[in-house]
Design a protein around this motif. Structure first.
Motif, PDB file in Angstrom:
ATOM      1  N   LEU A 294      79.947  28.111 183.788  1.00 53.64           N
ATOM      2  CA  LEU A 294      79.801  26.771 184.368  1.00 53.64           C
ATOM      3  C   LEU A 294      78.479  26.653 185.118  1.00 53.64           C
ATOM      4  O   LEU A 294      77.722  25.689 184.938  1.00 53.64           O
ATOM      5  N   ALA A 295      78.194  27.633 185.958  1.00 50.30           N
ATOM      6  CA  ALA A 295      76.950  27.607 186.723  1.00 50.30           C
ATOM      7  C   ALA A 295      75.733  27.697 185.802  1.00 50.30           C
ATOM      8  O   ALA A 295      74.720  27.014 186.020  1.00 50.30           O
ATOM      9  N   ASP A 296      75.821  28.524 184.761  1.00 51.70           N
ATOM     10  CA  ASP A 296      74.709  28.651 183.816  1.00 51.70           C
ATOM     11  C   ASP A 296      74.428  27.329 183.098  1.00 51.70           C
ATOM     12  O   ASP A 296      73.276  26.949 182.882  1.00 51.70           O
ATOM     13  N   LEU A 297      75.493  26.622 182.717  1.00 51.50           N
ATOM     14  CA  LEU A 297      75.321  25.349 182.027  1.00 51.50           C
ATOM     15  C   LEU A 297      74.705  24.299 182.956  1.00 51.50           C
ATOM     16  O   LEU A 297      73.853  23.508 182.541  1.00 51.50           O
ATOM     17  N   ALA A 298      75.151  24.293 184.206  1.00 53.09           N
ATOM     18  CA  ALA A 298      74.573  23.358 185.180  1.00 53.09           C
ATOM     19  C   ALA A 298      73.103  23.694 185.427  1.00 53.09           C
ATOM     20  O   ALA A 298      72.263  22.794 185.568  1.00 53.09           O
ATOM     21  N   TYR A 299      72.797  24.972 185.470  1.00 52.08           N
ATOM     22  CA  TYR A 299      71.410  25.416 185.648  1.00 52.08           C
ATOM     23  C   TYR A 299      70.555  24.988 184.458  1.00 52.08           C
ATOM     24  O   TYR A 299      69.466  24.431 184.615  1.00 52.08           O
ATOM     25  N   LEU A 300      71.074  25.200 183.247  1.00 52.65           N
ATOM     26  CA  LEU A 300      70.316  24.868 182.039  1.00 52.65           C
ATOM     27  C   LEU A 300      70.085  23.366 181.914  1.00 52.65           C
ATOM     28  O   LEU A 300      69.049  22.924 181.397  1.00 52.65           O
ATOM     29  N   ALA A 301      71.043  22.569 182.407  1.00 52.85           N
ATOM     30  CA  ALA A 301      70.920  21.105 182.305  1.00 52.85           C
ATOM     31  C   ALA A 301      69.656  20.597 182.977  1.00 52.85           C
ATOM     32  O   ALA A 301      69.094  19.569 182.572  1.00 52.85           O
ATOM     33  N   ARG A 302      69.211  21.312 183.982  1.00 56.94           N
ATOM     34  CA  ARG A 302      67.996  20.919 184.709  1.00 56.94           C
ATOM     35  C   ARG A 302      66.778  20.882 183.804  1.00 56.94           C
ATOM     36  O   ARG A 302      65.840  20.109 184.030  1.00 56.94           O
ATOM     37  N   PHE A 303      66.777  21.692 182.733  1.00 57.76           N
ATOM     38  CA  PHE A 303      65.589  21.851 181.896  1.00 57.76           C
ATOM     39  C   PHE A 303      65.688  21.107 180.560  1.00 57.76           C
ATOM     40  O   PHE A 303      64.751  21.151 179.767  1.00 57.76           O
ATOM     41  N   GLN A 304      66.822  20.448 180.308  1.00 60.96           N
ATOM     42  CA  GLN A 304      67.039  19.853 178.998  1.00 60.96           C
ATOM     43  C   GLN A 304      66.288  18.547 178.783  1.00 60.96           C
ATOM     44  O   GLN A 304      65.897  18.224 177.655  1.00 60.96           O
ATOM     45  N   ARG A 305      66.110  17.772 179.839  1.00 59.84           N
ATOM     46  CA  ARG A 305      65.484  16.457 179.671  1.00 59.84           C
ATOM     47  C   ARG A 305      64.063  16.581 179.138  1.00 59.84           C
ATOM     48  O   ARG A 305      63.258  17.348 179.653  1.00 59.84           O
ATOM     49  N   GLY A 306      63.803  15.800 178.098  1.00 53.40           N
ATOM     50  CA  GLY A 306      62.471  15.788 177.522  1.00 53.40           C
ATOM     51  C   GLY A 306      62.194  16.918 176.561  1.00 53.40           C
ATOM     52  O   GLY A 306      61.086  17.023 176.024  1.00 53.40           O
ATOM     53  N   LYS A 307      63.180  17.778 176.332  1.00 52.64           N
ATOM     54  CA  LYS A 307      62.992  18.893 175.413  1.00 52.64           C
ATOM     55  C   LYS A 307      63.883  18.720 174.183  1.00 52.64           C
ATOM     56  O   LYS A 307      64.953  18.122 174.238  1.00 52.64           O
ATOM     57  N   ARG A 308      63.407  19.266 173.068  1.00 56.54           N
ATOM     58  CA  ARG A 308      64.184  19.238 171.830  1.00 56.54           C
ATOM     59  C   ARG A 308      65.134  20.433 171.854  1.00 56.54           C
ATOM     60  O   ARG A 308      64.714  21.576 171.824  1.00 56.54           O
ATOM     61  N   LEU A 309      66.432  20.138 171.901  1.00 56.68           N
ATOM     62  CA  LEU A 309      67.416  21.217 171.979  1.00 56.68           C
ATOM     63  C   LEU A 309      68.268  21.169 170.719  1.00 56.68           C
ATOM     64  O   LEU A 309      69.088  20.270 170.537  1.00 56.68           O
ATOM     65  N   GLY A 310      68.047  22.124 169.824  1.00 51.15           N
ATOM     66  CA  GLY A 310      68.786  22.175 168.572  1.00 51.15           C
ATOM     67  C   GLY A 310      69.238  23.585 168.264  1.00 51.15           C
ATOM     68  O   GLY A 310      69.047  24.513 169.056  1.00 51.15           O
ATOM     69  N   SER A 311      69.800  23.765 167.091  1.00 51.47           N
ATOM     70  CA  SER A 311      70.464  25.036 166.763  1.00 51.47           C
ATOM     71  C   SER A 311      69.519  26.113 166.251  1.00 51.47           C
ATOM     72  O   SER A 311      69.920  27.264 166.094  1.00 51.47           O
ATOM     73  N   ARG A 312      68.242  25.769 165.975  1.00 45.15           N
ATOM     74  CA  ARG A 312      67.307  26.761 165.427  1.00 45.15           C
ATOM     75  C   ARG A 312      66.612  27.522 166.562  1.00 45.15           C
ATOM     76  O   ARG A 312      65.946  26.911 167.397  1.00 45.15           O
ATOM     77  N   VAL A 313      66.765  28.835 166.562  1.00 46.47           N
ATOM     78  CA  VAL A 313      66.218  29.667 167.636  1.00 46.47           C
ATOM     79  C   VAL A 313      65.302  30.734 167.044  1.00 46.47           C
ATOM     80  O   VAL A 313      65.661  31.409 166.076  1.00 46.47           O
ATOM     81  N   VAL A 314      64.134  30.871 167.652  1.00 42.24           N
ATOM     82  CA  VAL A 314      63.246  31.985 167.320  1.00 42.24           C
ATOM     83  C   VAL A 314      63.216  32.914 168.527  1.00 42.24           C
ATOM     84  O   VAL A 314      63.011  32.472 169.664  1.00 42.24           O
ATOM     85  N   VAL A 315      63.447  34.197 168.274  1.00 41.37           N
ATOM     86  CA  VAL A 315      63.542  35.195 169.345  1.00 41.37           C
ATOM     87  C   VAL A 315      62.307  36.089 169.310  1.00 41.37           C
ATOM     88  O   VAL A 315      61.961  36.648 168.270  1.00 41.37           O
TER      89      VAL A 315
END
Length: 708
Positions: A294-315
């Protein structure tokens, strides 16, 4: 009692606060809240009330409410339960618009507590006073320091100078504190700290509705044990979604409604846990698995606006092993790791001496120390093909510190979400990365789980909006509910369902064995025969079903069935028998609708027949359901492969099933508030192009008393 957003302003954003039962002892509940206000710098007016003192915590203390020079926005009642009602009356007479009741001893204890809570609710309705709780730890607007909570946590983790953007709403005071502490240790900043308590007058969804319009809140994290008004929650979730504010909830107490499972297979499948999960997914609510998640999701929400968030990940990792582990964790979350092109792979091989893995994950190795800006070159290569929505970088120690400026530069020039996993490093470096819009997680498991959940939330947004529009359209259409005759039997239910497009087969109603024999001569092929009664929900359990009967066997079977069922269920009304041709198809499904006590009409679709409850292969939705949603429900089933044609079997008529599901939804919506349960079990699905047919149908209304 409903509380509109503007009515909650004095509750959540007060500029003047009275503490009734204030104390000089900062270990007592009447002293803790006062100490918070004094020590943490609340700029508004504070009025301690206690006849024992002239002054408390630097504030003038008043002997009673009547002595106050003004009516404050809110009064905090740090009083025993038996003193609450009389004090609320005095606060109302003073003109105080809101109050917080700390005291326990209400509905949560049963008995007299239920009556006390009812009295509290009636008072609020009569006076219009907004009452928080009872049995709560209070509230805190951490940006204004209007802290009316007696939680000691704020002493160890006080709000800091940076404005908070995440608001907490929980039905448990201790959980509110735990989530706050977990977030603060991650460097998070919170805006509102809300413990709802018993929610006698202001409930969970009222706070959500307020926060949807609160300009300072960007995301909401919450803990819920049970909702009271599903319709109000649906509307609040819609407002939050339209405001692009993630709603992240941890749901506890997900036990099945075993005590209510009596009449149908659908009720057995549509338990509390299943319906809440379906509702959250359908409404665009992120559901957390545990407190840290829960805390991690709330933390991540801070950075989501204005970013493209999709299922493709490069590591990109400095460790090949860690890259492989991260890839496994991401894949388990349903995320994709697209392979880089040969050109990009060759460019990496040319750039990084000794690089081992170049397809994705990419092993950057310790060679990043070999020359300046090599990390920038590698990361820009990874992003150049535009195959990634997320760039996930694993680095530790001195290398993490070294490449931080390059990560910031790369993140500034992409709409990809650049995310870092750092198992060590200085807080200052982390803060610099976060200020640049880069979330930093302490391990790969937490990062993968949070990213997977957030991506599913983004991908589900369109579906949530579609359903919201569908529900709104159905609400607007309204119309009178269909008039239902009392005590419908299976044949009558099927005839009713045909009006809404539900496919049913040919059948004849016969009164006795003689009529059954005559009807059998008119029908071709093997026959099915069932007892016809509005009082018997499960016919097989009382010997009320016979299959594959030839014409000459129908008469004896009819006499035997009527006699045996009459003996097995002596109180049931027997209206005769239902005779119909045997049908054959690819598979059997169940389509059921039940009335959930929170969310109203909900649908269950799954593998049908006698194996339904055994395999639990089902999908759930809140009504209404249209053809698009019906297809999605089928695709969620493990049994969907059977519909597509499995091991030589013909493909099923999926279009006919989709239409049948949508038709059942339409029927249930039209039947209105009298509907308790509606079930097609089984729906026989025929080969592609040959349709589907409801072989059995059950309808229970508020006036029915069916016999199992």
């Amino acid at each position: 009692m409903s509380a509109t957003p503007d009515r909650l302003e004095p509750v959540l954003n007060p500029s003047s606060i009275a503490i009734i039962g204030a104390s000089s002892d900062t270990s007592r509940i009447g002293g803790i809240a006062l100490d918070h206000l004094s020590r943490l710098g609340f700029a508004g007016q504070v009025f301690p009330i206690n006849p024992k003192y002239q002054e408390l915590a630097g504030y003038r203390c008043y002997p009673d409410v009547e002595s106050l020079p003004m009516a404050p926005n809110i009064a905090v009642l740090a009083l025993p339960v038996n003193d609450v009602m009389s004090m609320l009356e005095r606060c109302h007479a003073k003109g105080i618009p809101a109050a917080i009741v700390y005291a326990a001893g209400y509905a949560e204890v049963g008995g007299d507590g239920v009556a006390r809570q009812r009295e509290l609710v009636n008072f609020a309705r009569r006076t219009g006073m907004r009452i928080v709780g009872p049995n709560c730890m209070g509230l805190a607007n951490l940006n204004t320091r209007a802290i009316t909570s007696f939680v000691p946590t704020f002493r160890q983790f006080p709000p800091d100078s940076e404005p908070g953007r995440v608001s907490l709403v929980t039905q448990s005071g201790s959980m509110c504190s735990d989530i706050y502490v977990t977030g603060r240790t991650m460097g998070m900043h919170f805006r509102h700290f809300i413990n709802t308590g018993n929610e006698a007058c202001i409930e969970f969804s009222d706070y959500l509705d307020y926060l949807a319009g609160d300009g300072g809140t960007e995301a909401i994290a919450g803990y819920v044990e049970g909702l009271r008004d599903g319709s109000k929650f649906i509307d609040a979730a819609r407002r939050l979604r339209q405001a692009r504010k993630p709603l992240i909830l941890l749901k506890a107490g997900e036990s099945e409604r075993g005590a209510q499972v009596t009449q149908s297979h659908t009720a057995a499948l549509a338990g509390n846990r299943a319906i809440y999960r379906a509702a959250f997914a359908q409404l665009g609510v992120m559901q957390a698995r545990h407190t840290v998640h829960l805390a991690d999701l709330a933390y991540l929400a801070r950075f989501q606006r204005g970013k493209r968030l999709g299922s493709r990940v490069v590591v990109a990792s400095i460790s090949g092993a860690m890259g492989a582990v991260t890839a496994d964790l991401l894949s388990a979350q349903g995320l994709q790791l697209p392979q880089l092109s040969r050109q990009s792979q060759q460019k990496l091989l040319d750039s990084v001496p000794g690089i081992a893995m170049v397809c994705n994950p990419v092993d950057m190795t310790g060679q990043l120390f070999s020359r300046n800006r090599l990390a920038t070159e590698v990361l820009q290569t990874l992003l150049a093909e535009n195959v990634a929505d997320i760039l996930l970088v694993f680095a530790t120690g001195s290398l993490y510190e070294r490449i931080a400026p390059e990560l910031i530069e790369v993140a500034a020039n992409t709409d990809c979400l650049v995310t870092v996993i750092a198992t060590s490093g200085t807080p200052e470096t982390r803060q610099r990365l976060e200020a640049a819009g880069i979330p930093v997680f302490p391990d790969a498991a937490r990062a993968s789980e949070a990213l997977g959940t957030a991506v599913r939330w983004v991908e589900g947004a369109a579906g949530a909006e579609r359903w919201s529009a569908l529900r709104w359209a159905n609400t607007e259409q309204g119309g009178a509910a269909t008039e239902l005759p009392e005590r419908l039997d299976e044949h009558q239910v099927k005839q009713l369902l045909t009006k809404y497009g539900v496919p049913v087969g040919n059948a004849e109603v016969v009164c006795d064995a003689a009529q059954a024999e005559a009807a059998a001569q008119r029908m071709s092929g093997p026959l099915a025969m069932k007892i016809l009664s509005p009082d018997i929900a499960h016919k097989t359990e009382v010997g009320g079903v016979r299959l594959n009967l030839q014409a000459d066997a129908v008469g004896p079977a009819a006499r035997e069935m009527l006699a045996s069922v009459s003996a097995a269920v002596p109180g049931a009304e027997l209206r005769g028998l239902l005779l119909q041709p045997m049908e054959h198809g690819v598979c059997e499904l169940i389509i059921g609708v039940t009335r959930d006590p929170v969310f109203g009409l909900t649908m269950t679709v799954g593998l049908g027949g006698i194996m339904t409850e055994l395999f639990q292969d089902v999908a759930h939705r809140l009504l209404p359901v249209d053809g698009v949603m019906a297809r999605e429900m089928l695709q969620e089933l493990r049994a969907y492969r059977i519909l597509q044609g499995f091991r030589g079997k013909p493909a099923a008529d999926v279009e006919a099933v989709v239409q049948a599901i949508a038709a059942v939804s339409s029927a249930a919506m039209a039947l209105g508030p009298a509907l308790v349960e509606l079930e097609i079990n089984p729906l026989l699905v025929k080969p592609q192009g040959q349709g589907a047919v409801a072989l059995d149908a059950l309808l229970l209304t508020t006036t029915d008393k069916a016999t199992p």
